[in-house]
Write an enzyme that holds these catalytic residues in place. Structure first.
Site, PDB file in Angstrom:
ATOM      1  N   ARG A  71      -6.592  11.485   4.536  1.00 13.70           N
ATOM      2  CA  ARG A  71      -6.989  10.472   5.803  1.00 13.70           C
ATOM      3  C   ARG A  71      -5.713   9.776   6.457  1.00 13.70           C
ATOM      4  O   ARG A  71      -4.815  10.062   6.067  1.00 13.70           O
ATOM      5  CB  ARG A  71      -7.892   9.312   5.079  1.00 13.70           C
ATOM      6  CG  ARG A  71      -7.692   9.006   3.724  1.00 13.70           C
ATOM      7  CD  ARG A  71      -6.250   8.260   3.539  1.00 13.70           C
ATOM      8  NE  ARG A  71      -6.142   7.180   4.542  1.00 13.70           N
ATOM      9  CZ  ARG A  71      -5.065   6.577   4.991  1.00 13.70           C
ATOM     10  NH1 ARG A  71      -4.017   7.238   4.412  1.00 13.70           N
ATOM     11  NH2 ARG A  71      -4.958   5.784   5.798  1.00 13.70           N
ATOM     12  N   GLN A  89      -7.202   0.961   1.124  1.00 15.02           N
ATOM     13  CA  GLN A  89      -6.120   2.004   1.447  1.00 15.02           C
ATOM     14  C   GLN A  89      -4.893   0.860   1.471  1.00 15.02           C
ATOM     15  O   GLN A  89      -3.894   1.425   1.142  1.00 15.02           O
ATOM     16  CB  GLN A  89      -6.210   2.361   3.126  1.00 15.02           C
ATOM     17  CG  GLN A  89      -7.216   3.567   3.224  1.00 15.02           C
ATOM     18  CD  GLN A  89      -8.628   3.083   3.426  1.00 15.02           C
ATOM     19  OE1 GLN A  89      -8.900   1.989   3.263  1.00 15.02           O
ATOM     20  NE2 GLN A  89      -9.444   3.828   4.194  1.00 15.02           N
ATOM     21  N   ASP A 143      -6.628   4.926  15.151  1.00 15.58           N
ATOM     22  CA  ASP A 143      -7.186   6.240  15.360  1.00 15.58           C
ATOM     23  C   ASP A 143      -7.675   6.740  16.853  1.00 15.58           C
ATOM     24  O   ASP A 143      -7.709   7.924  16.822  1.00 15.58           O
ATOM     25  CB  ASP A 143      -8.477   6.021  14.589  1.00 15.58           C
ATOM     26  CG  ASP A 143      -8.209   5.845  13.127  1.00 15.58           C
ATOM     27  OD1 ASP A 143      -7.763   4.741  12.668  1.00 15.58           O
ATOM     28  OD2 ASP A 143      -7.974   6.915  12.466  1.00 15.58           O
ATOM     29  N   LYS A 172      -8.931   0.809  11.778  1.00 17.86           N
ATOM     30  CA  LYS A 172      -9.663   0.579  10.452  1.00 17.86           C
ATOM     31  C   LYS A 172     -10.378  -0.834  10.788  1.00 17.86           C
ATOM     32  O   LYS A 172      -9.821  -1.827  11.216  1.00 17.86           O
ATOM     33  CB  LYS A 172      -8.761   0.423   9.476  1.00 17.86           C
ATOM     34  CG  LYS A 172      -9.058   0.102   8.234  1.00 17.86           C
ATOM     35  CD  LYS A 172     -10.673   0.918   7.690  1.00 17.86           C
ATOM     36  CE  LYS A 172     -10.289   2.531   7.695  1.00 17.86           C
ATOM     37  NZ  LYS A 172     -11.484   3.372   7.482  1.00 17.86           N
TER      38      LYS A 172
END
Ligand code: MRU
Length: 343
Positions: A44, A192, A233, A244
């Site tokens: 990821r 994460q 992202d 995120k």
């Protein structure tokens, strides 16, 4: 430990779902397996899934060429589509696949495509590490005096081809004596921050304290945090940033408390096709990721969940965008266009 590696004709991915407890490397020899690995979060992080998808195309080409040396180019389109659909928000995935499409187009007829495509994937892999090193230097130079910072999710070596974007800046700034301590948001629901960022920082010998995501504003109120440093992202043409879930709350809190907000991302994360953040597709994941924890239900039967896993931070809340081509202060449409035109 490499998150992504090519060994003996196969793609090796460190299974990030099991870290930090277990270090398990999985071997992939077909494209469908690679697409599933991206969807299921074995790998990821935006740049990491781009590089992974590029190696997935190598495996697809091997299979399609073995099936039909004459028709492999048509047949591989289904594999490219499958990889594209594996996760929607990180634009690095589509960017990497477009580059691989270009490499496919340059291969002469009746030639085994694997060597040329492997070369293209390896080039992308190496370029990402070099970009991260450069962003590390540029971002560290923005931090004037020894301070504390907050980061969110994992934008480190595990989320990229190596070194990291936001964590690359943190590594470089810590080495230069400008960062004393990092607060890492735990990043519910996949953790994460707790599992991956804290692990990377401990390994690097950088002092880190985990905070609950909801503790960030209170950490800022203590007065020692000067910067929030995050990855991205997808960045829209006007500078809005998808990252995120929780990033937008951090940016709002940072502005309120006079803390500066830095986004660190390669130019491959900028999507000129998205005019603003409103055009960025936001991945929704299953309710169970929130309703349960470690396999046990935490919410009462009958409760539902809303689980967007990214959010969009408006450009107006971003003080600096650090890319491998340079720093954009107070990013907006004109400054982003100028950055892209320079390349
Ligand atoms: O769902 P994930 O773990 O793939 O989300 C990753 C992030 O949001 C990262 O912050 C982002 O990809 C930047 S990674 C350099």
């Amino acid at each position: 430990m490499d998150a992504i590696a090519w060994h003996d004709g196969a793609l090796a991915l460190l299974d990030q779902r099991l870290l930090p407890g277990e270090s398990v490397t999985r071997r992939y020899t077909d494209c469908a397996g690679v697409a599933d690995a991206i969807r299921d979060m074995v790998v990821r992080g935006a740049p990491a899934i781009g590089v992974t998808a590029a190696y997935g195309v190598v495996l697809a080409a091997r299979q399609r060429y073995a099936e039909s040396p004459a028709a492999w180019r048509e047949r591989i389109e289904a594999d490219l589509d499958r990889l594209t659909a594996s996760r929607p928000t990180a634009v690095n995935l589509g960017w990497a696949l477009d580059r691989m499409r270009g490499a496919i187009g340059a291969i002469p007829a009746n030639i085994d495509p694997e060597p040329a495509l492997l070369d293209a994937a390896r080039t992308m892999h190496a370029e990402d590490v070099a970009a991260n090193r450069r962003m590390g230097e540029l971002g560290a130079a923005l931090i004037e005096s020894r301070c504390e910072v907050i980061t969110h999710c994992n934008a480190g070596a595990l989320a990229t081809a190596g070194y990291g974007t936001a964590l690359g800046v943190i590594r470089a700034a810590h080495a230069a004596g400008r960062i004393a301590h990092v607060f890492a948001g735990e990043t519910r629901p996949w953790l994460q921050g707790a599992r991956l960022t804290a692990w990377e920082l401990v390994e690097a010998g950088i002092p880190v304290s985990l905070i609950a995501d909801g503790a960030a504003a209170w950490a800022m109120r203590q007065g020692r945090v000067r910067w929030v440093i995050v990855g991205a992202d997808r960045i829209a043409a006007n500078g809005d940033v998808a990252n995120k879930i929780g990033t937008c709350s951090l940016a709002v809190s940072a502005r309120h408390h006079g803390v500066r907000f830095m986004v660190v991302a390669p130019t491959s994360t900028i999507d000129p096709g998205c005019a603003s953040g409103a055009d960025i597709p936001i991945e929704m994941r299953g309710e169970d990721e929130l309703l349960s924890h470690a396999g046990a239900r935490v919410a009462p039967a009958g409760a539902g969940a809303w689980n967007p896993v990214f959010d969009v931070t408006p450009a107006a809340l971003i003080d600096a965008l650090v890319t491998e081509r340079g720093v954009v202060q107070a990013p907006d449409r004109e400054r982003i266009a100028a950055l892209l035109a320079d390349g």
